[in-house]
Design an enzyme around this catalytic site. Sequence first.
Site, PDB file in Angstrom:
ATOM      1  N   SER A  14      19.928  -0.342  72.678  1.00 33.43           N
ATOM      2  CA  SER A  14      18.671  -0.905  72.159  1.00 33.43           C
ATOM      3  C   SER A  14      18.767  -2.423  72.232  1.00 33.43           C
ATOM      4  O   SER A  14      19.885  -2.967  72.287  1.00 33.43           O
ATOM      5  CB  SER A  14      18.496  -0.472  70.700  1.00 33.43           C
ATOM      6  N   TYR A  35      20.766   0.382  61.346  1.00 34.01           N
ATOM      7  CA  TYR A  35      20.515   0.853  62.721  1.00 34.01           C
ATOM      8  C   TYR A  35      21.149  -0.099  63.721  1.00 34.01           C
ATOM      9  O   TYR A  35      21.862   0.315  64.641  1.00 34.01           O
ATOM     10  CB  TYR A  35      19.010   0.965  62.965  1.00 34.01           C
TER      11      TYR A  35
HETATM   12  N1  LIG Z   1      11.910   4.582  70.647  1.00 31.77           N
HETATM   13  C1  LIG Z   1      12.321   3.323  70.683  1.00 31.77           C
HETATM   14  O1  LIG Z   1      11.554   2.372  70.427  1.00 31.77           O
HETATM   15  C2  LIG Z   1      13.736   2.989  71.080  1.00 31.77           C
HETATM   16  C3  LIG Z   1      14.032   1.675  71.438  1.00 31.77           C
HETATM   17  C4  LIG Z   1      15.330   1.348  71.805  1.00 31.77           C
HETATM   18  C5  LIG Z   1      16.322   2.322  71.818  1.00 31.77           C
HETATM   19  N2  LIG Z   1      16.015   3.589  71.446  1.00 31.77           N
HETATM   20  C6  LIG Z   1      17.093   4.585  71.478  1.00 31.77           C
HETATM   21  O2  LIG Z   1      16.772   5.543  72.458  1.00 31.77           O
HETATM   22  C7  LIG Z   1      17.335   6.807  72.135  1.00 31.77           C
HETATM   23  C8  LIG Z   1      16.237   7.881  72.203  1.00 31.77           C
HETATM   24  O3  LIG Z   1      15.227   7.533  71.277  1.00 31.77           O
HETATM   25  P1  LIG Z   1      13.798   8.240  71.307  1.00 31.77           P
HETATM   26  O4  LIG Z   1      12.820   7.219  70.874  1.00 31.77           O
HETATM   27  O5  LIG Z   1      13.618   8.987  72.572  1.00 31.77           O
HETATM   28  O6  LIG Z   1      13.998   9.275  70.078  1.00 31.77           O
HETATM   29  P2  LIG Z   1      13.130  10.544  69.650  1.00 31.77           P
HETATM   30  O7  LIG Z   1      11.839  10.611  70.387  1.00 31.77           O
HETATM   31  O8  LIG Z   1      13.133  10.514  68.152  1.00 31.77           O
HETATM   32  O9  LIG Z   1      14.031  11.772  70.153  1.00 31.77           O
HETATM   33  C9  LIG Z   1      15.286  11.957  69.559  1.00 31.77           C
HETATM   34  C10 LIG Z   1      16.106  12.937  70.386  1.00 31.77           C
HETATM   35  O10 LIG Z   1      17.415  13.017  69.800  1.00 31.77           O
HETATM   36  C11 LIG Z   1      17.699  14.385  69.505  1.00 31.77           C
HETATM   37  N3  LIG Z   1      18.526  14.447  68.291  1.00 31.77           N
HETATM   38  C12 LIG Z   1      18.232  13.913  67.074  1.00 31.77           C
HETATM   39  N4  LIG Z   1      19.211  14.216  66.197  1.00 31.77           N
HETATM   40  C13 LIG Z   1      20.133  14.945  66.876  1.00 31.77           C
HETATM   41  C14 LIG Z   1      21.357  15.573  66.514  1.00 31.77           C
HETATM   42  N5  LIG Z   1      21.853  15.505  65.275  1.00 31.77           N
HETATM   43  N6  LIG Z   1      22.027  16.259  67.466  1.00 31.77           N
HETATM   44  C15 LIG Z   1      21.530  16.352  68.726  1.00 31.77           C
HETATM   45  N7  LIG Z   1      20.391  15.772  69.131  1.00 31.77           N
HETATM   46  C16 LIG Z   1      19.691  15.085  68.213  1.00 31.77           C
HETATM   47  C17 LIG Z   1      16.356  15.045  69.310  1.00 31.77           C
HETATM   48  O11 LIG Z   1      16.478  16.447  69.511  1.00 31.77           O
HETATM   49  P3  LIG Z   1      15.399  17.495  68.867  1.00 31.77           P
HETATM   50  O12 LIG Z   1      14.145  17.394  69.702  1.00 31.77           O
HETATM   51  O13 LIG Z   1      16.048  18.815  68.979  1.00 31.77           O
HETATM   52  O14 LIG Z   1      15.155  17.054  67.454  1.00 31.77           O
HETATM   53  C18 LIG Z   1      15.530  14.338  70.382  1.00 31.77           C
HETATM   54  O15 LIG Z   1      15.771  14.902  71.649  1.00 31.77           O
HETATM   55  C19 LIG Z   1      17.945   6.641  70.733  1.00 31.77           C
HETATM   56  O16 LIG Z   1      19.313   6.456  70.862  1.00 31.77           O
HETATM   57  C20 LIG Z   1      17.280   5.373  70.201  1.00 31.77           C
HETATM   58  O17 LIG Z   1      18.082   4.715  69.268  1.00 31.77           O
HETATM   59  C21 LIG Z   1      14.734   3.953  71.097  1.00 31.77           C
END
Ligand SMILES: NC(=O)c1ccc[n+]([C@@H]2O[C@H](COP(=O)([O-])OP(=O)(O)OC[C@H]3O[C@@H](n4cnc5c(N)ncnc54)[C@H](OP(=O)(O)O)[C@@H]3O)[C@@H](O)[C@H]2O)c1
Length: 236
Positions: free
Chosen positions: A132, A145
Site C-alpha cells: 500500500s 494498518y
Molecule cells: N482497497 C484499497 O484502497 C487498498 C489500497 C492499497 C492496498 N490495499 C491492499 O490490497 C489488498 C487487497 O485489498 P482489497 O481492497 O482487494 O480488499 P477486499 O476487497 O476487502 O478483499 C479482501 C480479500 O481478502 C480475503 N481475506 C480477508 N480475510 C482473510 C483471511 N483471514 N484469510 C484469507 N483471506 C482473507 C477476502 O476473502 P473473502 O472474500 O473470503 O472474505 C477477500 O478476498 C489488501 O492487502 C489491502 O491492504 C488495498
Amino acid sequence: MTATQRPVVLITGGSRGIGRAIADALAADWRILVGGTHTGSVTPVVDVLPDAAPFVADLTDPDAVAHAVAGLSRLDALVHSAGICEGGAVEQTSRETWTRQFELNVVAVADLTRMLLPLLRASRGHVVTINSGAGFNSGPGNASYSASKFALRAFTDALREEERGRLRVTSVHPGRVDTDMQIAIQARLGHAYAPEAYLRPASVAAAVRLALDVSQDAAIDSISVRPSGLRLRESS
Ligand SMILES: NC(=O)c1ccc[n+]([C@@H]2O[C@H](COP(=O)([O-])OP(=O)(O)OC[C@H]3O[C@@H](n4cnc5c(N)ncnc54)[C@H](OP(=O)(O)O)[C@@H]3O)[C@@H](O)[C@H]2O)c1
C-alpha cells in the site's frame, strides 16, 4: 496454451477486490488458485475462469493453511492480496485490533511464503505482495494498518535479498482502490463514496501482470500505482 502447460499462480484474496482483478488479468494464460476464506466466496470466481481451482483457508488458521498447501504440487507465482484495514487513532486502537492486522497482513504472508518456498524455488518463481502507499507513509488514524504494511515491506525487502538468484519478489504499493475495503474505510470516516476518486482494481492488476511478465533477466522490485485524478476531473 493448453491447461497442462500453464504456469500456476496462487492469489490470496482472489475472491474479491484487487485479488479478483488479478485473477482476471492472468486468466488467459495462467492456472489460477483462487484464495478466500470460504467456498462460497471462492467458487463463483473459480467457475468463471478458464483454468482455476479453489484455495480455501482462513490464513490466520495454521491448520487450515497447512491443509490447503498440502494439496499443491506446482507453483510458479504467489500473489498475496488478502488483507484487512482497521483504522483508528492510537488512543482508540486496542491490542486485538493491532494483533488482527499484523496476523493477516504480515504473519500469515510470511508463514504461507515459508511453506511454499520449495515449490517456488523449483520453478524459479515469483512472490508478489499487495502492499500500500501506507507501507511508505503513515499518518493520523492509520498507525496500526500502516505499521502492518511497513512490516510487510520489511519482509519483502529481506526475502528479495535472501532469495536473489532463485526467486523474484515484487512489492506493489497502490493508493486508494475502489473495493469493498475502501467502501468500508470511507463509511467508517463518514465520507460519501465516490468510486471515480479511486483506482480501479484492474489498474493494480495490470501492474502485477507487468511484474510477472518481465523477462527473466530483470526483476521489478517495487511498483507504486496512484490514482491519476484524471477520472475525477472527467466526471466533474
Ligand atoms: N482497497 C484499497 O484502497 C487498498 C489500497 C492499497 C492496498 N490495499 C491492499 O490490497 C489488498 C487487497 O485489498 P482489497 O481492497 O482487494 O480488499 P477486499 O476487497 O476487502 O478483499 C479482501 C480479500 O481478502 C480475503 N481475506 C480477508 N480475510 C482473510 C483471511 N483471514 N484469510 C484469507 N483471506 C482473507 C477476502 O476473502 P473473502 O472474500 O473470503 O472474505 C477477500 O478476498 C489488501 O492487502 C489491502 O491492504 C488495498
